[in-house]
Design an enzyme around this catalytic site. Sequence first.
Site, PDB file in Angstrom:
ATOM      1  N   SER A 139     -50.873  -0.269  -6.143  1.00 39.55           N
ATOM      2  CA  SER A 139     -51.744  -1.442  -6.161  1.00 39.55           C
ATOM      3  C   SER A 139     -52.293  -1.699  -4.750  1.00 39.55           C
ATOM      4  CB  SER A 139     -50.971  -2.644  -6.724  1.00 39.55           C
ATOM      5  OG  SER A 139     -51.848  -3.650  -7.137  1.00 39.55           O
ATOM      6  N   GLU A 157     -55.278  -0.871 -17.113  1.00 44.60           N
ATOM      7  CA  GLU A 157     -54.953  -1.633 -15.899  1.00 44.60           C
ATOM      8  C   GLU A 157     -55.117  -3.140 -16.084  1.00 44.60           C
ATOM      9  OE1 GLU A 157     -53.768  -0.605 -13.052  1.00 44.60           O
ATOM     10  OE2 GLU A 157     -54.314   1.497 -12.745  1.00 44.60           O
ATOM     11  N   HIS A 178     -51.365  -2.528 -15.636  1.00 40.11           N
ATOM     12  CA  HIS A 178     -51.132  -2.353 -14.200  1.00 40.11           C
ATOM     13  C   HIS A 178     -49.635  -2.468 -13.903  1.00 40.11           C
ATOM     14  CE1 HIS A 178     -52.405  -2.270 -10.045  1.00 40.11           C
ATOM     15  NE2 HIS A 178     -51.826  -3.423  -9.762  1.00 40.11           N
TER      16      HIS A 178
END
Length: 408
Positions: A152, A253, A320
């Site tokens: 990330s 995501e 995600h």
Amino acid sequence: MQLPTALLLATGLVGGAAAQTQYDEELTVNTTSGRYTGFVDTATAPDVNQWRGVRYGQAPEGARRFLPPVAAEDDGLHRYARDWPTVCVQQGATTRGSGGSCYRLNVFGFPGANGAMTNAGFLDARLVVEWAKNNIEAFGGDPERMVLWGQSAGAGLTASYVYANGEDPIIAGAIANSGTVGIGPGSDDDSGSVNKFSQLADIVGCGGLDAESELACMQGIPAQTLQSVLQSRREDVPTFGAVPLITGTTSNEAAALGGGFDKNATTPPPKPPNNPVGGFDCSLREELKDRLDNGHITYRYLFAGNFSNITPRYWLGAMHSSDLPLIFGTHYQFRGNSTELEWQTSYAMEDMWVAFATDPYKDPSTSSGLVWPKYSLDGETVVLFGNGTEAAQLAPPSVADISDCSDE
Ligand SMILES: *[C@@H]1O[C@H](CO)[C@@H](O)[C@H](O)[C@H]1NC(C)=O
Ligand SMILES: *[C@@H]1O[C@H](CO)[C@@H](O)[C@H](O)[C@H]1NC(C)=O
Ligand SMILES: *[C@@H]1O[C@H](CO)[C@@H](O)[C@H](O)[C@H]1NC(C)=O
Ligand SMILES: *[C@@H]1O[C@H](CO)[C@@H](O)[C@H](O)[C@H]1NC(C)=O
Ligand SMILES: CC(=O)N[C@H]1CO[C@H](CO)[C@@H](O)[C@@H]1O
């Protein structure tokens, strides 16, 4: 297969396996910034030696604010490295969550000031890696074979590190899970950053000064005041690093990011939240194009596993961060045991990440015979993890190009 303990070092750097022991004193290491005794958390991570809160730079306060970091000195003190330090004032939850290194963000790391024309945040990352190079041997690692990993925002920093340290990257390879230069720190604004520093200076009462006085004035403003009016800054990227890189995204995501997820929902929304954020695979495609144009070794993956015991709701799929429990082998610890496919997917991912870390330049292959294909636009050059009934399979780039990027 067990993941080597070193992959879990808080710095996110892989450098070989450290000795295993429960005893603190045997985890005492002399470093260039003091003497640290680590620990093993037998309840949550019995196979991991941890050292937390290790100093790598001097506090960027007062006259050091906005400026390049200065390495921490060996103050001769012995510390028990059991606790994370208090979060840096400018630090967001994302940096704590995905990596142990505390670096400067937004205006503190990327000021764009007339009197401080450096991106201190990138230099902080560089200083962390320099610290690791100087010290990793004492932890049982190999300074010539360090691999920088991030997820990330951490992946954004990792990818930016590769760009920003082209001449002398120190690391042998890099891995960026769900993050690109485009979402990295300092990337929100692409023009006039110097003017914005001055605008910020204006707002907090340091306006109308020459560069030196402006910088000095800004160094005296309470950090919280700046934080409350912060603006992100962008780096001009002159050089472009050649170290091999693993990069990729998850297939869903956006499912739990932003407004994509009602935390109270107990049944799936009418339309499944299958709305990938272009910021992930669109900016990734730009980065991949840069790398292909420059002939840099790149491995690309897509994680498409839909495993309900690693997501807060069963319908979120490969959201995600859902790849992390598979890479770290912790997937079965949250909401019940995993399916056979999930175990196999986890083994395959661990195997392939470790194969890369072992030697990023030598077509990384795994004990089960998988070889990372070098990424190119032709053929099946993407590794697709956890889709359908296959732990790992090869697929063409189009499978991983999920978002419509036409309005990017
Ligand atoms: C670390 O430094 C201490 C003194 O500060 C010394 O007693 C010890 O032997 C050193 N350990 C190693 C492994 O060099
Ligand atoms: C979710 O539930 C909490 C606690 O019951 C409530 O305060 C909140 O408003 C709810 N959120 C939504 C979006 O319904
Ligand atoms: C994941 O699987 C569940 C069934 O377990 C299904 O309801 C859901 O739609 C799937 N999610 C995605 C994103 O494919
Ligand atoms: C968890 O699942 C795996 C694969 O299905 C199985 O081999 C294993 O025995 C299970 N473990 C437990 C504790 O149930
Ligand atoms: C990225 C992805 O999830 N691809 C495929 C996975 O497998 C199913 C069928 O099992 C396809 O419908 C998906 O497109």
